[in-house]
Design an enzyme around this catalytic site. Sequence first.
Site, mmCIF file in Angstrom:
data_model
loop_
_atom_site.group_PDB
_atom_site.id
_atom_site.type_symbol
_atom_site.label_atom_id
_atom_site.label_comp_id
_atom_site.label_asym_id
_atom_site.label_seq_id
_atom_site.Cartn_x
_atom_site.Cartn_y
_atom_site.Cartn_z
ATOM 1 N N VAL A 132 47.089 38.825 41.061
ATOM 2 C CA VAL A 132 46.033 38.910 39.860
ATOM 3 C C VAL A 132 44.839 39.382 40.436
ATOM 4 O O VAL A 132 44.170 38.763 41.418
ATOM 5 C CB VAL A 132 46.197 37.697 38.954
ATOM 6 C CG1 VAL A 132 45.106 37.739 37.891
ATOM 7 C CG2 VAL A 132 47.397 37.298 38.608
ATOM 8 N N CYS A 133 44.086 40.314 39.725
ATOM 9 C CA CYS A 133 42.751 40.479 40.048
ATOM 10 C C CYS A 133 42.594 41.267 41.336
ATOM 11 O O CYS A 133 43.576 41.854 41.765
ATOM 12 C CB CYS A 133 41.855 39.419 39.530
ATOM 13 S SG CYS A 133 40.063 39.681 39.856
ATOM 14 N N GLY A 134 41.845 40.486 42.075
ATOM 15 C CA GLY A 134 41.540 41.033 43.608
ATOM 16 C C GLY A 134 42.618 40.412 44.636
ATOM 17 O O GLY A 134 42.403 40.903 45.758
ATOM 18 N N THR A 152 44.610 46.272 40.142
ATOM 19 C CA THR A 152 43.583 45.388 40.390
ATOM 20 C C THR A 152 42.385 45.307 39.355
ATOM 21 O O THR A 152 42.530 46.046 38.370
ATOM 22 C CB THR A 152 42.844 45.657 41.990
ATOM 23 O OG1 THR A 152 42.409 44.517 42.292
ATOM 24 C CG2 THR A 152 41.989 46.955 41.915
#
Length: 234
Positions: A132-134, A152
């Site tokens: 998730v995300c970074g 991302t």
Amino acid sequence: MAQPQILKFAFCLADDVTLSDFIPPSEILAGLNFADTPMCPAELTGPVPYRVKFDFLAPTMEPVKSITAPTGITVNPTQTYAGALAAGTQYDVLWVPAGPLPDFVTGEDKTSKAEIEFIKAQAPKAKYICSVCGGSSILAAAGVLSGKKATTNKAFYKMIVAATPKDINWVAEARWVIDGNIWTSSGVSAGSDMALAFVAHLVGDKMATLLRGQMEVTEHGQDDDPFAKFHGLV
């Protein structure tokens, strides 16, 4: 009736973790265990072939500081990366939230070496690998995304693409991306959307819809990504 299969999840944490990348998704995923409670309608208890068990791993057993430290809350790990490897534990699902982002000037990866080595060791036999995300930059540093499509956090998209290996097919406009057994989502709240899609993948839409309704998560599609435009990526 066959006994449900237990899926062992490793939530891969380190200091500077983004809490919303894994806490709401973990609550959604834990909803699979509702099949053993009155919270689940009778017509769904049969078709739910999985239950889940979680470990929250970190480099040490010290409380993990979130990205909002020193004012933010901390998370107590249940196991260390080294301890899990020494015990020979193989996890079915790796869930990797954002941790410390790369140094966008030098390109230096700041992820814990223990976390990178754990992911490298676990990835070949894991059933699913999710970020998730970074967290996708951590998977990239571990070599998991080579030759794969991924996405991302769009706020850091250009910097993450520049700081990671060039053999990754980064997707600028996507709420989440699936490539084989690798699932990657956009920033923060997109992890909850991906978690619900993952539940649907595992056990079907009915259970995912039940959990969405109980947790009141607005539905978003895989390509529903207004933040790509917001951040000038499309």
